[in-house]
Design a protein around this motif. Structure first.
Motif, PDB file in Angstrom:
ATOM      1  N   LEU A   6      -5.003   2.302   5.813  1.00  0.00           N
ATOM      2  CA  LEU A   6      -3.710   2.554   4.675  1.00  0.00           C
ATOM      3  C   LEU A   6      -3.417   1.973   3.563  1.00  0.00           C
ATOM      4  CD1 LEU A   6      -1.706   5.696   4.988  1.00  0.00           C
ATOM      5  CD2 LEU A   6      -0.053   3.735   5.141  1.00  0.00           C
ATOM      6  N   VAL A   7      -4.130   2.719   2.754  1.00  0.00           N
ATOM      7  CA  VAL A   7      -3.194   1.813   1.454  1.00  0.00           C
ATOM      8  C   VAL A   7      -2.334   2.963   0.109  1.00  0.00           C
ATOM      9  CG1 VAL A   7      -5.367   3.060   0.207  1.00  0.00           C
ATOM     10  CG2 VAL A   7      -3.957   0.593  -0.912  1.00  0.00           C
ATOM     11  N   LEU A   8      -1.126   2.053  -0.544  1.00  0.00           N
ATOM     12  CA  LEU A   8      -0.380   2.736  -1.511  1.00  0.00           C
ATOM     13  C   LEU A   8      -0.658   2.290  -2.493  1.00  0.00           C
ATOM     14  CD1 LEU A   8       2.245   3.735   1.299  1.00  0.00           C
ATOM     15  CD2 LEU A   8       0.630   5.335  -0.144  1.00  0.00           C
ATOM     16  N   ALA A   9      -0.182   2.787  -3.169  1.00  0.00           N
ATOM     17  CA  ALA A   9       0.583   1.055  -5.005  1.00  0.00           C
ATOM     18  C   ALA A   9       1.317   2.055  -4.793  1.00  0.00           C
ATOM     19  CB  ALA A   9      -0.993   1.659  -5.361  1.00  0.00           C
ATOM     20  N   SER A  10       2.190   3.079  -4.147  1.00  0.00           N
ATOM     21  CA  SER A  10       3.571   2.791  -5.520  1.00  0.00           C
ATOM     22  C   SER A  10       4.400   2.078  -6.562  1.00  0.00           C
ATOM     23  CB  SER A  10       4.703   4.193  -5.065  1.00  0.00           C
ATOM     24  OG  SER A  10       3.689   4.119  -3.485  1.00  0.00           O
ATOM     25  N   GLU A  11       4.744   2.467  -7.366  1.00  0.00           N
ATOM     26  CA  GLU A  11       6.000   1.912  -8.551  1.00  0.00           C
ATOM     27  C   GLU A  11       7.021   1.311  -7.269  1.00  0.00           C
ATOM     28  OE1 GLU A  11       6.870   3.898 -11.900  1.00  0.00           O
ATOM     29  OE2 GLU A  11       4.063   3.569 -12.957  1.00  0.00           O
ATOM     30  N   LYS A  12       7.797   2.595  -6.824  1.00  0.00           N
ATOM     31  CA  LYS A  12       8.627   2.722  -5.869  1.00  0.00           C
ATOM     32  C   LYS A  12       8.812   3.425  -4.606  1.00  0.00           C
ATOM     33  CE  LYS A  12      11.614   1.926 -10.636  1.00  0.00           C
ATOM     34  NZ  LYS A  12      12.849   2.345 -11.269  1.00  0.00           N
ATOM     35  N   GLU A  13       9.670   2.865  -3.758  1.00  0.00           N
ATOM     36  CA  GLU A  13       9.441   3.745  -2.781  1.00  0.00           C
ATOM     37  C   GLU A  13      10.237   3.677  -1.589  1.00  0.00           C
ATOM     38  OE1 GLU A  13       7.587   6.360  -1.048  1.00  0.00           O
ATOM     39  OE2 GLU A  13       4.968   6.044  -1.894  1.00  0.00           O
ATOM     40  N   GLY A  14      10.719   4.037  -0.861  1.00  0.00           N
ATOM     41  CA  GLY A  14      11.482   3.898   0.842  1.00  0.00           C
ATOM     42  C   GLY A  14      10.713   3.234   1.007  1.00  0.00           C
ATOM     43  N   MET A  15      10.815   4.395   2.796  1.00  0.00           N
ATOM     44  CA  MET A  15      10.025   3.523   4.121  1.00  0.00           C
ATOM     45  C   MET A  15       9.298   4.984   4.211  1.00  0.00           C
ATOM     46  SD  MET A  15      10.204   1.706   6.041  1.00  0.00           S
ATOM     47  CE  MET A  15      11.489   0.768   5.826  1.00  0.00           C
ATOM     48  N   PRO A  16       7.579   5.099   3.175  1.00  0.00           N
ATOM     49  CA  PRO A  16       6.913   6.334   3.901  1.00  0.00           C
ATOM     50  C   PRO A  16       6.495   6.216   5.225  1.00  0.00           C
ATOM     51  CG  PRO A  16       6.682   4.998   2.288  1.00  0.00           C
ATOM     52  CD  PRO A  16       7.611   4.171   2.451  1.00  0.00           C
ATOM     53  N   GLN A  17       6.650   7.717   5.358  1.00  0.00           N
ATOM     54  CA  GLN A  17       6.726   8.110   6.680  1.00  0.00           C
ATOM     55  C   GLN A  17       4.892   7.810   7.351  1.00  0.00           C
ATOM     56  OE1 GLN A  17       8.495  11.729   7.797  1.00  0.00           O
ATOM     57  NE2 GLN A  17       6.389  12.027   9.521  1.00  0.00           N
ATOM     58  N   CYS A  18       3.664   8.140   6.178  1.00  0.00           N
ATOM     59  CA  CYS A  18       2.711   8.150   6.578  1.00  0.00           C
ATOM     60  C   CYS A  18       2.508   6.450   6.795  1.00  0.00           C
ATOM     61  CB  CYS A  18       2.197   8.169   5.044  1.00  0.00           C
ATOM     62  SG  CYS A  18       2.413   6.873   3.514  1.00  0.00           S
ATOM     63  N   VAL A  19       3.269   5.113   6.144  1.00  0.00           N
ATOM     64  CA  VAL A  19       2.900   3.992   6.762  1.00  0.00           C
ATOM     65  C   VAL A  19       3.083   3.894   8.278  1.00  0.00           C
ATOM     66  CG1 VAL A  19       3.703   1.615   7.049  1.00  0.00           C
ATOM     67  CG2 VAL A  19       3.379   2.520   4.427  1.00  0.00           C
ATOM     68  N   CYS A  33      -1.326   4.499  15.003  1.00  0.00           N
ATOM     69  CA  CYS A  33      -2.434   4.757  15.552  1.00  0.00           C
ATOM     70  C   CYS A  33      -3.474   2.978  15.337  1.00  0.00           C
ATOM     71  CB  CYS A  33      -2.721   6.048  14.250  1.00  0.00           C
ATOM     72  SG  CYS A  33      -2.426   7.380  14.311  1.00  0.00           S
ATOM     73  N   GLY A  34      -2.402   2.640  14.843  1.00  0.00           N
ATOM     74  CA  GLY A  34      -3.273   0.892  14.896  1.00  0.00           C
ATOM     75  C   GLY A  34      -4.520   0.706  13.687  1.00  0.00           C
ATOM     76  N   LEU A  35      -3.362   1.357  12.767  1.00  0.00           N
ATOM     77  CA  LEU A  35      -4.563   1.106  11.143  1.00  0.00           C
ATOM     78  C   LEU A  35      -3.536  -0.127  10.253  1.00  0.00           C
ATOM     79  CD1 LEU A  35      -5.642   4.048  12.250  1.00  0.00           C
ATOM     80  CD2 LEU A  35      -5.489   4.397   8.945  1.00  0.00           C
ATOM     81  N   PRO A  36      -4.265  -1.192  10.031  1.00  0.00           N
ATOM     82  CA  PRO A  36      -3.660  -1.645   9.282  1.00  0.00           C
ATOM     83  C   PRO A  36      -3.588  -1.270   7.959  1.00  0.00           C
ATOM     84  CG  PRO A  36      -5.128  -3.088  10.091  1.00  0.00           C
ATOM     85  CD  PRO A  36      -5.516  -1.952  10.400  1.00  0.00           C
ATOM     86  N   CYS A  37      -1.607  -2.069   7.077  1.00  0.00           N
ATOM     87  CA  CYS A  37      -1.853  -0.875   5.134  1.00  0.00           C
ATOM     88  C   CYS A  37      -2.348  -2.215   5.034  1.00  0.00           C
ATOM     89  CB  CYS A  37      -0.377  -0.227   5.675  1.00  0.00           C
ATOM     90  SG  CYS A  37      -0.353   1.023   7.020  1.00  0.00           S
ATOM     91  N   ILE A  38      -2.643  -2.057   3.172  1.00  0.00           N
ATOM     92  CA  ILE A  38      -2.693  -1.991   1.423  1.00  0.00           C
ATOM     93  C   ILE A  38      -1.167  -1.985   0.981  1.00  0.00           C
ATOM     94  CG2 ILE A  38      -3.829  -3.302   0.815  1.00  0.00           C
ATOM     95  CD1 ILE A  38      -6.392  -3.368   1.845  1.00  0.00           C
ATOM     96  N   LEU A  39      -0.238  -2.643   1.186  1.00  0.00           N
ATOM     97  CA  LEU A  39       1.337  -2.413   0.309  1.00  0.00           C
ATOM     98  C   LEU A  39       1.154  -3.160  -0.332  1.00  0.00           C
ATOM     99  CD1 LEU A  39       2.858  -1.428   4.407  1.00  0.00           C
ATOM    100  CD2 LEU A  39       1.502   0.123   2.276  1.00  0.00           C
ATOM    101  N   PRO A  40       1.991  -2.188  -1.327  1.00  0.00           N
ATOM    102  CA  PRO A  40       2.996  -3.474  -2.361  1.00  0.00           C
ATOM    103  C   PRO A  40       4.147  -3.790  -2.603  1.00  0.00           C
ATOM    104  CG  PRO A  40       3.634  -1.029  -3.268  1.00  0.00           C
ATOM    105  CD  PRO A  40       1.865  -1.412  -1.663  1.00  0.00           C
ATOM    106  N   LYS A  41       4.245  -5.339  -2.998  1.00  0.00           N
ATOM    107  CA  LYS A  41       5.363  -5.981  -2.771  1.00  0.00           C
ATOM    108  C   LYS A  41       7.011  -4.761  -3.577  1.00  0.00           C
ATOM    109  CE  LYS A  41       3.037 -10.029  -2.049  1.00  0.00           C
ATOM    110  NZ  LYS A  41       3.195 -11.710  -2.653  1.00  0.00           N
ATOM    111  N   ILE A  42       7.064  -3.875  -2.769  1.00  0.00           N
ATOM    112  CA  ILE A  42       8.511  -3.591  -3.065  1.00  0.00           C
ATOM    113  C   ILE A  42       9.356  -2.988  -2.450  1.00  0.00           C
ATOM    114  CG2 ILE A  42       7.338  -2.924  -5.326  1.00  0.00           C
ATOM    115  CD1 ILE A  42       6.712   0.479  -4.101  1.00  0.00           C
ATOM    116  N   SER A  43      10.895  -2.766  -2.691  1.00  0.00           N
ATOM    117  CA  SER A  43      11.500  -1.780  -1.475  1.00  0.00           C
ATOM    118  C   SER A  43      11.186  -2.211  -0.397  1.00  0.00           C
ATOM    119  CB  SER A  43      11.924  -0.909  -2.352  1.00  0.00           C
ATOM    120  OG  SER A  43      10.256  -0.197  -1.976  1.00  0.00           O
ATOM    121  N   ASP A  44      11.986  -1.044   0.385  1.00  0.00           N
ATOM    122  CA  ASP A  44      12.288  -1.124   1.602  1.00  0.00           C
ATOM    123  C   ASP A  44      10.519  -1.285   2.437  1.00  0.00           C
ATOM    124  OD1 ASP A  44      14.693  -0.573   1.638  1.00  0.00           O
ATOM    125  OD2 ASP A  44      14.959   1.959   1.930  1.00  0.00           O
ATOM    126  N   LEU A  45       9.839  -1.011   1.974  1.00  0.00           N
ATOM    127  CA  LEU A  45       8.344  -1.449   2.075  1.00  0.00           C
ATOM    128  C   LEU A  45       8.640  -2.740   2.735  1.00  0.00           C
ATOM    129  CD1 LEU A  45       6.183  -0.028   0.012  1.00  0.00           C
ATOM    130  CD2 LEU A  45       6.105   0.739   2.489  1.00  0.00           C
TER     131      LEU A  45
END
Length: 348
Positions: free
Chosen positions: A247-260, A266-278
């Motif tokens: 799973l990959v996200l690149a949001s400018e701003k986020e809370g805690m996305p349910q999809c993550v 489901c055992g998927l690693p994620c690639i995520l930006p270094k922001i907020s509640d993530l």
């Protein structure tokens, strides 16, 4: 206890938000006011007439009168608004008119985009008896807005670990993106990163939004249209998650996305930006890779790293599900909600 809930949200997110309340022994009935009816235990769903759906102002007024009707006739003790505008504001109006406890559930978009641009809304949020946020960063933002610490509770989004679990199916997609196709989600950065990759990666895109056509055109210009699969809105996403590798996200701003959380469950690693509640869930080189926010070159390097290093991939995959089972399960949400409801009963 009977409660009134104002919300929008799609069907799956409504279930995720309400499941802990449904399971609570303190809740007898939930009067849910939203555009379309939904069938859930303990929930009396009250919808808006179809002819009002395309008339936003009249629809909001109609929902307000539905809330007033429920407050007058259903002996509700608490009014919950999920997200600030318009449903949070409707919950506050009804709660204040009839002297009910008011709870507002905020997300990252509310705290990062809506509130900073409105002095009026910042003051309005102070009027709720309680505000829930998804993590420490959004709580810190509310404290900076002048809200009392005692009025804020961290209530992470929760998911069903029964519905989201690793399923051994063929991996058809290297990457998956789940979210609204809006500017804040920055799908354009993901598409650019994919185009820079040294590999011929394919990506599944689950979601709709105003920039859908723009992103399809961008994928074509970047020469990756044949590997970019726009699926539109998908209600049951667990199958697509399991058919993907990352799973990959690149949001400018986020809370805690349910999809993550769903992906990690489901055992998927994620690639995520270094922001907020993530950062509350994303542990670099443990269950995910993080990259510098808005830097698609850095994102592309992370994608190449995770798609070529099997040892790293397997390590992150093994750590993904345990990272969310205890913190973001329905039982965790139930404990927090029970505490909120007991406090509400005792202060009544």
């Amino acid at each position: 206890m009977n409660i009134i809930v104002f919300c929008g949200l799609n069907k799956s997110k409504v279930k995720a938000k309400l499941n802990p309340l449904i399971l609570s022994d303190h809740i007898d009935r939930i009067y849910l006011i939203r555009d379309k009816k939904i069938s859930l235990p303990k929930v009396k769903s009250i919808d808006v007439p179809q002819f009002l759906i395309s008339l936003p102002f009249l629809k909001i007024i109609y929902k307000l009168f539905l809330g007033i009707y429920c407050a007058l006739s259903k002996n509700a003790k608490l009014v919950l608004g999920i997200y600030l505008t318009p449903h949070g504001i409707l919950s506050l109006i009804v709660g204040k008119i009839f002297n009910k406890k008011t709870v507002l559930s905020l997300i990252g978009t509310d705290v990062n985009q809506v509130l900073p641009n409105s002095y009026t809304l910042k003051n309005l949020v102070q009027s709720y008896d309680l505000v829930t946020v998804t993590g420490k960063q959004t709580k810190s933002s509310l404290l900076n807005f002048g809200m009392l610490d005692s009025k804020i509770r961290i209530l992470p989004s929760v998911i069903s670990m029964v519905n989201f679990y690793p399923n051994k199916v063929i991996k058809e997609y290297d990457l998956i993106f789940i979210g609204n196709l809006t500017r804040n989600k920055r799908l354009d950065l993901i598409l650019k990163a994919v185009s820079l990759s040294k590999q011929k990666l394919n990506i599944a895109i689950l979601g709709i939004g105003p920039l859908s056509d723009d992103y399809k055109l961008l994928a074509k210009k970047l020469g990756i249209a044949s590997r970019t699969h726009f699926m539109g809105y998908i209600e049951e996403i667990s199958n697509y998650i399991n058919r993907s590798r990352i799973l990959v996200l690149a949001s400018e701003k986020e809370g805690m996305p349910q999809c993550v959380m769903e992906a990690m469950a489901c055992g998927l690693p994620c690639i995520l930006p270094k922001i907020s509640d993530l950062q509350f869930i994303a542990k670099n080189n443990f269950n995910c890779l993080t990259f510098k926010s808005l830097d698609y070159n850095d994102l592309s390097k992370s994608i190449d790293k995770l798609t070529t290093d099997d040892v790293l991939y397997n390590k992150l995959s093994e750590n993904a599900r345990p990272s969310v089972v205890n913190k973001f399960s329905i039982s965790t949400g139930l404990k927090i909600w029970n505490s909120i409801l007991v406090d509400s009963i005792n202060s009544a």
